[in-house]
Design an enzyme around this catalytic site. Structure first.
Site, PDB file in Angstrom:
ATOM      1  N   LYS A  32      75.406 -37.960 -21.757  1.00 12.00           N
ATOM      2  CA  LYS A  32      76.748 -37.390 -21.668  1.00 12.00           C
ATOM      3  C   LYS A  32      77.081 -36.023 -22.457  1.00 12.00           C
ATOM      4  O   LYS A  32      78.047 -35.336 -21.998  1.00 12.00           O
ATOM      5  CB  LYS A  32      77.968 -38.352 -22.307  1.00 12.00           C
ATOM      6  N   PRO A  72      72.571 -39.425 -27.497  1.00 17.96           N
ATOM      7  CA  PRO A  72      71.863 -39.137 -26.022  1.00 17.96           C
ATOM      8  C   PRO A  72      71.707 -40.374 -25.088  1.00 17.96           C
ATOM      9  O   PRO A  72      71.140 -39.978 -23.858  1.00 17.96           O
ATOM     10  CB  PRO A  72      70.655 -38.409 -26.486  1.00 17.96           C
ATOM     11  N   TYR A  99      78.360 -44.423 -16.304  1.00 11.47           N
ATOM     12  CA  TYR A  99      77.007 -43.695 -16.307  1.00 11.47           C
ATOM     13  C   TYR A  99      77.315 -42.379 -15.375  1.00 11.47           C
ATOM     14  O   TYR A  99      76.951 -41.417 -15.664  1.00 11.47           O
ATOM     15  CB  TYR A  99      75.615 -44.502 -15.870  1.00 11.47           C
ATOM     16  N   HIS A 134      69.006 -39.190  -8.506  1.00 11.81           N
ATOM     17  CA  HIS A 134      68.503 -40.472  -8.882  1.00 11.81           C
ATOM     18  C   HIS A 134      69.996 -41.150  -8.608  1.00 11.81           C
ATOM     19  O   HIS A 134      70.919 -41.190  -8.951  1.00 11.81           O
ATOM     20  CB  HIS A 134      68.383 -40.923 -10.433  1.00 11.81           C
ATOM     21  N   TYR A 188      65.467 -47.564 -19.218  1.00  9.84           N
ATOM     22  CA  TYR A 188      65.909 -47.805 -20.855  1.00  9.84           C
ATOM     23  C   TYR A 188      65.338 -49.125 -21.343  1.00  9.84           C
ATOM     24  O   TYR A 188      65.752 -50.220 -20.698  1.00  9.84           O
ATOM     25  CB  TYR A 188      67.510 -47.915 -20.596  1.00  9.84           C
TER      26      TYR A 188
END
Length: 398
Positions: free
Chosen positions: A300, A296, A388, A75, A204
């Protein structure tokens, strides 16, 4: 009673313990892994699935990256959904070519288990009454019961990879340890289903009904989450109710593409931020969930555990090969600097994306404004993308 001698006793056969064992094996260092659960139970735990470059590199270094590269989904970005519209964060472009790979923690664990078994390395599953002793001396010990018999492992070091509820952190002297914790007022209801993902990357979602996450494990297996009150019970949520609520939190395009089906796993996980300092007590070291928990949202948890293991394996290898304590002495400090950066990002991302009714309408307006800034500012988008995809391994060394 039996007594065994090894160089490193590893408590916990989750991914961090198994990865540490594999890296030590590659360096010619003996280790025994002791796990209180059965191997099948360890494999049944459904956990994270987004791996940073650091973790990918470590699995390659450990010699277990082949299936991850063959089956994992690369991704280069993810979508933020708010006010009913989706916006892509192009991580690859914003971080000079960095990506993440989606590959389930269960699969990472299985690959490490298979490698350990193939090499004939010792792992004790279903061990009862595991205890650690004398870790503040030169001769630490681990004891456990198996088949009605007491066993002792004499070792040079103990690695506490036994999770949040494990014996290692609990055995550290209370006067020498400090814990930091934030418990969030909601949980994540997660569903795993053998259905194609709604989107090729993660979504998200921030909605007035609460947070949602559309994730995946493969091209045919999806993982979805909903923010729910901590008082909710899994039994209250039928599959139909879950899919209906997920639809309500998505944008029209995602709703149209959502393929539903029976859940193959359903659970509610509480969210917390937790760090313990330090991570070393004499000759016992904490790694992974034994030392820190992140919500979550930022993906990480497993990646931080892998970094702990890299620092710890390097320190132990240097101790035996170069006869130096430098890595051991700096282990806790090196890990914690990185951990706090990831904890901050996970807390911030959680605070940004979830619904907090106690903050009222103005709270939602603040979130909308910050999200609007993030997607329209290259600096804002880059900050999010850099956090990220994760920090380079040498972060904290300068």
């Amino acid at each position: 009673m039996s007594t065994t001698r090894t160089q490193v006793a590893i408590i916990g056969a989750g991914p961090s313990g198994l990865l540490l064992g594999q890296l030590l094996f590659k360096a010619g260092i003996d280790a025994i892994i002791v796990e209180r659960q059965t191997g099948d139970y360890v494999l049944s735990r459904i956990r994270a699935g987004v791996l940073e470059q650091v973790t990918m590199d470590l699995l390659d270094e450990a010699g277990v990256g082949q299936r991850m590269h063959a089956e994992g989904l690369i991704h280069g970005g993810f979508d933020l959904l708010f006010k009913g519209a989706r916006h892509r964060i192009d991580m690859n472009k914003l971080t000079d070519g960095k990506n993440v790979i989606v590959y389930g923690q269960t699969e990472v664990t299985r690959d490490l288990m298979d490698a350990r078994q193939a090499a004939g390395l010792p792992t004790v599953y279903d061990a009862g009454k595991v205890q650690v002793h004398d870790f503040d001396s030169q001769k630490p010990r681990v004891t456990y019961e198996k088949n009605g018999q007491l066993h002792t492992i004499e070792c040079d070091f103990i690695a506490g990879c036994d999770g949040f509820h494990g014996v290692c952190r609990a055995s550290a002297p209370k006067s020498a340890i400090k814990e930091y914790e934030k418990v969030y007022p909601f949980g994540w209801l997660g569903v795993l289903s053998d259905t194609p993902p709604v989107h090729h990357e993660l979504i998200y979602a921030n909605s007035t009904r609460g947070f949602a996450l559309c994730s995946q494990r493969s091209a045919t297996r999806s993982r979805y989450y909903l923010q729910v009150p901590l008082t909710d019970k899994v039994e209250q949520w039928s599959d139909e109710a879950f899919w209906d609520e997920l639809r309500n939190r998505l944008d029209p395009e995602a709703r149209e593409h959502l393929v539903t089906g029976p859940s193959i796993e359903k659970s509610i996980a509480p969210l917390r931020s937790f760090v313990t300092e330090p991570m070393r007590f004499g000759r016992m070291f904490l790694a992974g969930d034994a030392a820190h928990i992140v919500p979550p949202t930022g993906a990480k948890g497993l990646n931080l555990a892998a970094t702990d293991v890299k620092y710890l394996s390097t320190a132990i290898i240097e101790f035996y090969q170069d006869k130096t304590d430098a890595g051991i002495d700096s282990y806790s400090e090196r890990c914690l600097r990185r951990i706090w950066r990831a904890e901050r990002f996970s807390w911030w991302f959680t605070s940004l994306m979830h619904h907090f009714p106690e903050n009222g309408e103005i709270g939602q307006k603040f979130q909308d404004a910050e999200l609007d800034y993030l997607i329209h500012s290259e600096a804002g988008s880059r900050t999010m993308a850099e956090n990220y995809v994760g920090l380079p391994l040498d972060f904290g060394d300068h």
